[in-house]
Design a protein around this motif. Sequence first.
Motif, PDB file in Angstrom:
ATOM      1  N   ALA A  99     -62.358  -8.147  -0.554  1.00 47.51           N
ATOM      2  CA  ALA A  99     -60.912  -8.357  -0.451  1.00 47.51           C
ATOM      3  C   ALA A  99     -60.576  -9.745  -1.007  1.00 47.51           C
ATOM      4  N   PRO A 100     -59.333  -9.956  -1.454  1.00 47.38           N
ATOM      5  CA  PRO A 100     -58.975 -11.283  -1.959  1.00 47.38           C
ATOM      6  C   PRO A 100     -59.082 -12.341  -0.856  1.00 47.38           C
ATOM      7  N   VAL A 101     -59.370 -13.568  -1.261  1.00 49.59           N
ATOM      8  CA  VAL A 101     -59.359 -14.691  -0.327  1.00 49.59           C
ATOM      9  C   VAL A 101     -58.444 -15.747  -0.927  1.00 49.59           C
ATOM     10  N   LEU A 102     -57.389 -16.061  -0.200  1.00 48.47           N
ATOM     11  CA  LEU A 102     -56.357 -16.946  -0.727  1.00 48.47           C
ATOM     12  C   LEU A 102     -56.338 -18.238   0.086  1.00 48.47           C
ATOM     13  N   ALA A 157     -54.748 -21.551   0.177  1.00 49.26           N
ATOM     14  CA  ALA A 157     -53.619 -22.222  -0.461  1.00 49.26           C
ATOM     15  C   ALA A 157     -53.633 -23.735  -0.273  1.00 49.26           C
ATOM     16  N   GLU A 202     -63.222 -22.963   6.661  1.00 48.58           N
ATOM     17  CA  GLU A 202     -64.332 -22.019   6.709  1.00 48.58           C
ATOM     18  C   GLU A 202     -65.480 -22.427   5.793  1.00 48.58           C
ATOM     19  N   PRO A 254     -49.074 -21.626  -1.557  1.00 43.65           N
ATOM     20  CA  PRO A 254     -49.433 -20.218  -1.756  1.00 43.65           C
ATOM     21  C   PRO A 254     -48.917 -19.669  -3.084  1.00 43.65           C
ATOM     22  N   THR A 278     -45.020 -13.725  -4.365  1.00 43.18           N
ATOM     23  CA  THR A 278     -45.362 -12.304  -4.528  1.00 43.18           C
ATOM     24  C   THR A 278     -45.518 -11.920  -6.001  1.00 43.18           C
ATOM     25  N   LEU A 314     -48.805 -13.358  -7.222  1.00 42.86           N
ATOM     26  CA  LEU A 314     -49.901 -12.611  -6.580  1.00 42.86           C
ATOM     27  C   LEU A 314     -50.087 -11.267  -7.295  1.00 42.86           C
ATOM     28  N   GLY A 315     -48.962 -10.601  -7.576  1.00 43.61           N
ATOM     29  CA  GLY A 315     -49.021  -9.312  -8.283  1.00 43.61           C
ATOM     30  C   GLY A 315     -49.660  -9.457  -9.657  1.00 43.61           C
ATOM     31  N   LEU A 360     -53.368  -9.907  -9.344  1.00 49.69           N
ATOM     32  CA  LEU A 360     -54.040  -8.651  -9.009  1.00 49.69           C
ATOM     33  C   LEU A 360     -54.183  -7.763 -10.244  1.00 49.69           C
TER      34      LEU A 360
END
Lengths: 255, 247
Positions: free
Chosen positions: A97-100, A102, A111, A151, A154, A157-158, A161
């Motif tokens: 899965a993506p990891v964002l 920001a 992390e 961040p 949208t 981000l699109g 992807l």
Amino acid sequence: MPPGAEREVGGDDSSRVTRVWKLVSAQAASRRGRASVADVCAAAATSVDVSGAWVTAGDGINPGQAMCATDVVGESLAEVQITLGEGPCHDAAVSGAPVLAADLADGSGNEWAVFAEAAVRAGAAAVFAFPLRIGAIRVGVLGLYRDKEGPLDTLHLGNALILADIATMLLLDAEARQADDPLFGAPLASQSPGLAAHNAEIAQATGMLTEQLGVGIAEAFARLRAYAYAQDRRLSDIAHDIVTRRLRLEPDLPG
Amino acid sequence: MDQELLSDTFVDLADTMVADFDVIDFLHLLSDRSVQLLGASAAGVMLADPRGQLRLVAASSEAVRLLEVFQIEGEEGPCLETIRTGQPVIEPDLRHAQERWPRFTPAALQAGFTAVHALPMRLREQVLGGLNLFHDRPGPFDSADVRIGQALADTATIGLLHERSLRRAEVVGEQLQAALNSRVVIEQAKGKLAERRGLDMDTAFTALRRYARDNNLRLSDFAQTFIDSDPADFPGLTEPAHHRHRQ
């Protein structure tokens, strides 16, 4: 745009996918080359509100391999994660899965303390990692960085992807060429990256072909698209025929 | 309304969310129970992908999947409307909705559905997706059913964002993509099992889901394992039922 790109695209994101694909093709055209993940990285820098990009190839299990980067910062972000075995790209490869992240300096770097420190020192304030995959087929990670925190909205981000979908197809294409099997020579990236990655029947047909042909999932997908290409038919139509059991592929296709 | 089934549903949904949570499995349970509880014939859950398209992540049957895909490709229909507006979209009699959705309506009627009910999955100001309920009899809908339906849609939203703190706005985007990626892995596994056993896709899905549950595995993880392995390693799944111990 390669032939086939338009006809295969369907649905309300077609213009968006086409627009992003054009950015990638333009990068390839400007260096008079075949479209590659390097062009995806270059296109990311202009369409996603980031400072740079890189691509790591890998299956999520073994350590990845840096394929390309837009600049030295991207290069070092790719390398440091492979060396440390930690960071957003590492996590994206493992989890799928993506990891964002920001804001690496504040919170989102917690992390991966060692990676975050190295990334900030290299000049990155935010890192976004997108797995390159079609379901169970995993080929690598697209990494993006920005020198300012914040961040992705949208729209960006699109775009990121969609670029990841395109990079996935280009890596699969490159693998097929390396395998030097004429059956796998069909350029996949031209057959709508979005559609191939998100069409349920294409996924079902790919799964069916693992059994019909006795091959792994990545090869089953390569065979599916090679067949569609050879027949000059849409990938989704071939998939539909397989799912509805009107078409079976044989294990020993003449190569 | 079956009160006992309603309370069982919320208990089951809560259980699903505690241990070995799998978002696709959860959304399927939700669409199945929506059908049973609300007297619908079929249900589907769609998510808004930031790529600019809706994606179907769960459907109570393959017939609904096809109709939902039609809705996505036709760029019109109740679910698109509920996701665009963030408001419920209720059409109690599709026979009078030809003008509202000129492409979707005939396809829905042909599939045997005469009423539809689309409920938004909202997180604060953001619409993440929608729960669609299809009926084979014209409405009107009971207002209690509409409220329960919305409660189920809200539960779906919570399930989708499960276990992740929403401290970071980006988590929503990460979780949506995780769900969409899992969906594709499961479709690939369905195809493999369907071909192996000569099953239709619905039956293959039910078998995969049951096997994962019986063995305490997350559906998406198991789907990936199944694709990467020799199917003969899972005799309970890949051999016809009569070879197996009867329960």
